[in-house]
Design a protein around this motif. Structure first.
Motif, PDB file in Angstrom:
ATOM      1  N   ASP A 123       0.856  -1.174   0.000  1.00  0.00           N
ATOM      2  CA  ASP A 123       0.000   0.000   0.000  1.00  0.00           C
ATOM      3  C   ASP A 123       0.899   1.234   0.000  1.00  0.00           C
ATOM      4  OD1 ASP A 123      -1.577   2.229   0.699  1.00  0.00           O
ATOM      5  OD2 ASP A 123      -2.969   0.981   1.813  1.00  0.00           O
ATOM      6  N   ASN A 143       0.195   4.386   0.104  1.00  0.00           N
ATOM      7  CA  ASN A 143      -0.164   5.366   1.138  1.00  0.00           C
ATOM      8  C   ASN A 143       0.388   4.960   2.490  1.00  0.00           C
ATOM      9  OD1 ASN A 143      -1.598   7.062  -0.599  1.00  0.00           O
ATOM     10  ND2 ASN A 143      -3.446   5.832  -0.377  1.00  0.00           N
ATOM     11  N   GLU A 144       0.298   3.678   2.812  1.00  0.00           N
ATOM     12  CA  GLU A 144       0.823   3.186   4.087  1.00  0.00           C
ATOM     13  C   GLU A 144       2.340   3.334   4.140  1.00  0.00           C
ATOM     14  OE1 GLU A 144       0.494   2.017   7.881  1.00  0.00           O
ATOM     15  OE2 GLU A 144      -1.185   2.384   6.534  1.00  0.00           O
ATOM     16  N   GLY A 159       4.056   5.614   2.599  1.00  0.00           N
ATOM     17  CA  GLY A 159       4.296   7.046   2.801  1.00  0.00           C
ATOM     18  C   GLY A 159       4.132   7.451   4.256  1.00  0.00           C
ATOM     19  N   LYS A 160       3.116   6.901   4.918  1.00  0.00           N
ATOM     20  CA  LYS A 160       2.904   7.200   6.342  1.00  0.00           C
ATOM     21  C   LYS A 160       4.062   6.676   7.183  1.00  0.00           C
ATOM     22  CE  LYS A 160      -2.112   6.971   6.013  1.00  0.00           C
ATOM     23  NZ  LYS A 160      -3.301   6.164   6.371  1.00  0.00           N
ATOM     24  N   MET A 161       4.532   5.467   6.858  1.00  0.00           N
ATOM     25  CA  MET A 161       5.653   4.901   7.593  1.00  0.00           C
ATOM     26  C   MET A 161       6.905   5.743   7.383  1.00  0.00           C
ATOM     27  SD  MET A 161       4.940   0.742   7.160  1.00  0.00           S
ATOM     28  CE  MET A 161       6.347   0.559   6.150  1.00  0.00           C
ATOM     29  N   ASP A 180       7.057   8.981   6.682  1.00  0.00           N
ATOM     30  CA  ASP A 180       6.907  10.228   7.439  1.00  0.00           C
ATOM     31  C   ASP A 180       7.167  10.021   8.922  1.00  0.00           C
ATOM     32  OD1 ASP A 180       6.318  11.680   5.172  1.00  0.00           O
ATOM     33  OD2 ASP A 180       4.147  11.545   5.436  1.00  0.00           O
ATOM     34  N   LYS A 181       6.684   8.904   9.465  1.00  0.00           N
ATOM     35  CA  LYS A 181       6.884   8.617  10.886  1.00  0.00           C
ATOM     36  C   LYS A 181       8.362   8.450  11.208  1.00  0.00           C
ATOM     37  CE  LYS A 181       5.767   5.218  14.423  1.00  0.00           C
ATOM     38  NZ  LYS A 181       5.157   3.933  14.714  1.00  0.00           N
ATOM     39  N   ASP A 233      10.314  11.738  10.858  1.00  0.00           N
ATOM     40  CA  ASP A 233      10.101  12.551  12.057  1.00  0.00           C
ATOM     41  C   ASP A 233      10.923  12.015  13.224  1.00  0.00           C
ATOM     42  OD1 ASP A 233       8.379  14.249  10.754  1.00  0.00           O
ATOM     43  OD2 ASP A 233       6.556  13.281  11.499  1.00  0.00           O
TER      44      ASP A 233
END
Length: 98
Positions: free
Chosen positions: A13, A15-16, A18-20, A22-23, A26
Motif C-alpha cells: 500500500d 499510502n501506508e 508514505g505514512k511509515m 513520514d513517521k 520525524d
C-alpha cells in the motif's frame, strides 16, 4: 484509484508506505537528543562536500541494516535505513543531497 503495487504476490500500500516514511523521518529529525535551531542532518549536509555526504548516507544505511535484528525495533531500523536510502537516491542528481 488503487494505491497498491504488486510485488512477488504481495501488495504494498503506497499510502501506508508514505505514512511509515513520514513517521520514521520525524523520528530521525525530531529526536530529543538532537535539539537546536538547525536540524543536525541539514548541518552535516551543509558542511560536507556532495561526495562526503553521500558516503555519510551510505554509512547510515549500512549501520541501520546491519544492526536491525540486534538492537531495538527491527522494523524501525529498517525504516530508518530506508529513509537514508531515499535521501541518497534523491541527492544523486541534485547539487545538494537533501
Amino acid at each position: 484509484m488503487n494505491n497498491n503495487v504488486k510485488q512477488d504476490n504481495n501488495e504494498i500500500d503506497v499510502n501506508e508506505l508514505g505514512k511509515m516514511f513520514d513517521k520514521v523521518k520525524d523520528l530521525i529529525l525530531n529526536s530529543e537528543h538532537y535539539s537546536g535551531r538547525i536540524e543536525t542532518i541539514d548541518f552535516i549536509n551543509d558542511k560536507l562536500t556532495k561526495e562526503q555526504y553521500i558516503g555519510y548516507l551510505k554509512g547510515n544505511i549500512l549501520k541501520y541494516l546491519s544492526r536491525c535484528e540486534k538492537k531495538g525495533s527491527t522494523k524501525e531500523d529498517l525504516l530508518k535505513g530506508f529513509t537514508y536510502y531515499l535521501w541518497l537516491v534523491h541527492g544523486i542528481d541534485n547539487e545538494k543531497v537533501m
